[in-house]
Design a protein around this motif. Structure first.
Motif, short mmCIF file in Angstrom:
data_model
loop_
_atom_site.label_atom_id
_atom_site.label_comp_id
_atom_site.label_asym_id
_atom_site.label_seq_id
_atom_site.Cartn_x
_atom_site.Cartn_y
_atom_site.Cartn_z
N PHE A 283 0.91 -1.27 -0.19
CA PHE A 283 0.16 0.05 0.15
C PHE A 283 0.69 1.37 0.10
CE2 PHE A 283 -2.20 3.27 2.14
CZ PHE A 283 -3.53 3.54 1.35
N ASP B 98 2.49 10.42 4.71
CA ASP B 98 1.90 9.25 4.09
C ASP B 98 2.59 7.95 4.48
OD1 ASP B 98 0.05 10.66 3.04
OD2 ASP B 98 0.32 10.15 0.85
N SER C 40 -5.87 8.26 -1.17
CA SER C 40 -5.15 6.96 -0.46
C SER C 40 -5.28 6.80 1.11
CB SER C 40 -3.75 6.70 -0.77
OG SER C 40 -3.22 7.51 -1.85
N TRP D 115 -8.00 4.06 -9.17
CA TRP D 115 -6.83 4.73 -9.77
C TRP D 115 -6.94 4.30 -11.29
CZ3 TRP D 115 -2.98 1.24 -12.25
CH2 TRP D 115 -1.95 1.94 -12.81
N THR E 153 -15.16 8.51 -1.03
CA THR E 153 -13.81 7.49 -0.68
C THR E 153 -13.78 6.81 0.55
OG1 THR E 153 -12.36 8.89 -2.09
CG2 THR E 153 -11.57 7.20 -0.54
N SER F 98 -4.92 13.96 3.93
CA SER F 98 -4.58 13.45 2.55
C SER F 98 -3.94 14.46 1.83
CB SER F 98 -5.96 13.35 1.86
OG SER F 98 -5.73 13.56 0.38
N ASN G 156 -8.50 1.52 -3.80
CA ASN G 156 -7.26 2.37 -4.28
C ASN G 156 -6.78 2.03 -5.62
OD1 ASN G 156 -6.11 4.85 -3.50
ND2 ASN G 156 -4.30 3.83 -2.47
N HIS H 109 1.73 6.61 -6.70
CA HIS H 109 0.48 7.50 -7.04
C HIS H 109 0.71 8.94 -6.70
CE1 HIS H 109 -3.63 9.07 -6.82
NE2 HIS H 109 -4.08 7.96 -7.62
N THR I 38 2.11 1.78 -3.54
CA THR I 38 1.03 2.55 -4.43
C THR I 38 0.94 3.76 -3.93
OG1 THR I 38 -0.39 1.65 -2.81
CG2 THR I 38 0.02 0.32 -4.74
N ASN I 39 0.99 4.09 -2.66
CA ASN I 39 0.98 5.57 -2.25
C ASN I 39 2.01 6.41 -2.98
OD1 ASN I 39 0.57 7.91 -0.90
ND2 ASN I 39 -0.02 6.93 0.80
#
Lengths: 78, 453
Positions: B17, B197, B108, B100, B318, B282, B96, B24, B20-21
């Motif tokens: 995760f 994050d 995220s 995407w 979300t 976020s 997520n 992204h 990917t954060n």
């Protein structure tokens, strides 16, 4: 329920003061640099002023990071 | 199933995760300086990766919020097990990846919280979530931080343009210095991204360790957890870089260097201040708020409410959506180990499928452009030429209005003379006067709107 309004106030003030002073310093530096570039008289003074502003700007960023990292002894909002 | 195996699974999924954060969000930080040519794409991506790595080591306040405050403790230790956390994470990852692929604006961080909360409720009932902490450290910051950042960016943009404004005709304003400045402001954003994050993942891993009894509740985040999360987010950032380079030609919103610098300074200040106080927000939303705020700070800017509304809806959607996915996954864990295996298999299957689908139509504007860039579309800023045209049109309209008024006045005077020759004086005279007043009113209004602009 315990909402930390004081923390929100802190975040607001820190964000506003931090970003505004950073942008103000950088803008002054940009302006002084522009003056130094097209004026013959006083160009040296303007240029050194620009350098001072750029350096202050960098110091401000470093101060911000210093306050955040606990290992460096800064203890901002706590 | 062994307890440690599930912990290992949670850690692996959490790190994925995190990856990917980073993947992204590279574009959020580095797209603008690359677009203006202030820095080479490869250098920018490497710089962003390193700063994310460094940022992750700076603070652990946010991680403590997640591991310590979000989930209530029962009488004998944690009332939820690591399998619930696994289910929640799976919900977050699936949601997520799905957004995407579809190009929906989403966050995220909210997906992560939604997944965890949904899974916890499904797994152990409504009382397990500490709603006070959720509201004060997650929901309220999520609403307020973009507004604060937007306000700061608006004021900063005004300030930057005001300070660098030079008498026209004498010389050009020469705001080129901001182009180089953006390299530094973007770096600050990348650093701030790492602090906020990467910490969310640290918090989740710590939560899993505490929930499985491997770590005492309320103790500090282990160093290896910090290091692993820092590496994962940095790697994701570096790998995600190719997407920016690929989308460079597809039309980023035009952001002037001075404006971009202001926006990024505000974003970095807001995120760093929030991270320090343990607010998990976020980063994408804060950056979007700044971009919109700084856009409004430009001359003659106006909000495109439809685009802004679409983005806001995506944000609101979300958390509950990820909560539903997380809850579904958590319900499966009631079936014991079989359910857990099912969650893992279905989850990885969906992720693989989405990955395969996304490879098929490589990159389009729908999934290539960052969410922040989309937020830039919520503001329309007329160019100098358009502004000049607008002013010209307004002047013409005003002149026409004045001429019309003059004609009207003449007519009124003529009528007055005629009526003065006749017998009924008073009523019609006052009538013509009020007509003249009416005619002058729209002019005043027109001038008012002009001043506002």
């Amino acid at each position: 329920m315990n909402i930390e309004w004081l923390s929100f106030l802190t975040v607001t003030l820190v964000t506003l003061i931090g970003s505004l002073s950073l942008v103000a310093l950088y803008s002054f530096a940009v302006r002084l640099k522009a003056i130094a570039e097209d004026e013959v008289r006083g160009a040296g003074l303007a240029k050194s002023g620009a350098v001072v502003c750029f350096v202050l700007c960098g110091c401000l960023v470093l101060l911000g990071i210093y306050l955040i990292v606990p290992q460096l002894g800064g203890s901002g909002g706590h | 199933m062994d307890l440690t195996l599930i912990v290992v699974l949670v850690i692996a999924l959490a790190l994925f995760f995190d990856f990917t954060n980073g993947f992204h969000d590279t574009a959020n930080a580095m797209a603008t300086p690359i677009a203006t040519g202030a820095i080479k794409p490869k250098t920018a991506v490497a710089l962003a990766a390193v700063l994310n790595l460094v940022g992750a080591f700076l603070s652990t306040e946010v991680a403590t919020t997640i591991s310590g405050g979000l989930i209530n403790e029962g009488d004998n230790g944690f009332s939820i097990g690591p399998e619930i956390i696994f289910a929640g994470l799976m919900g977050a990852v699936v949601w997520n990846m799905l957004t995407w692929l579809l190009g929906l604006p989403s966050s995220s961080s909210h997906a992560l919280f939604g997944g965890l909360i949904g899974a916890a409720i499904a797994g152990a009932g409504f009382s397990v979530v500490n709603y006070g902490t959720v509201i004060s450290k997650v929901l309220l910051p999520a609403l307020l931080a973009p507004l604060i950042a937007g306000l700061a960016a608006y004021l900063c943009t005004k300030l930057a343009y005001w300070v660098t404004k030079r008498p026209s005709g004498l010389s050009s304003p020469k705001r080129g210095g901001f182009r180089v400045g953006q390299v530094f402001s973007s770096s600050l954003v990348a650093l701030a991204h790492g602090t906020n994050d990467a910490q969310k993942t640290m918090g989740v891993i710590t939560l899993a360790l505490v929930a499985s009894g491997l770590q005492e509740s309320g103790s500090h985040v282990h160093f290896w957890v910090i290091a692993a999360c820092a590496l994962a987010i940095a790697l994701g950032t570096y790998v995600g870089g190719w997407r920016i380079i690929a989308t460079m030609g597809t039309g980023l919103t035009e952001v002037k260097p001075a404006q971009g610098f202001s926006a990024e300074a505000s974003t970095a200040a807001a995120i760093l201040a929030s991270s320090h106080l343990g607010f998990a927000l976020s980063t994408t939303q804060v950056a979007s708020g700044s971009v919109i705020g700084s856009g409004l700070g430009r001359k003659g800017a106006s909000v495109q409410w439809r685009t802004a509304g679409k983005i806001a809806t995506g944000w609101l959607f979300t958390l509950p959506a990820a909560a539903v996915v997380g809850a579904l996954a958590a319900t499966l864990t009631y079936f014991g180990n079989v359910g857990l295996v099912l969650v893992a298999v279905i989850g990885f299957g969906v992720v693989l499928l989405i990955w395969w689908l996304s490879r098929k139509d490589i990159i389009g504007p729908h999934n290539g452009v960052s969410d922040v860039d989309e937020a830039g579309g919520a503001i329309s800023i007329p160019t100098k030429k358009q502004r000049r045209k607008m002013r010209k049109r307004q002047r013409e309209a005003e002149r026409a209005e004045a001429e019309r008024m003059a004609r009207e006045l003449k007519k009124a005077q003529k009528n007055k003379k005629k009526e003065a020759n006749g017998k009924t004086k008073v009523p019609t005279a006052s009538g013509s006067k009020s007509r003249a007043q009416e005619a002058s009113a729209p002019k005043r209004e027109a001038r008012g709107t002009k001043e506002k602009r």
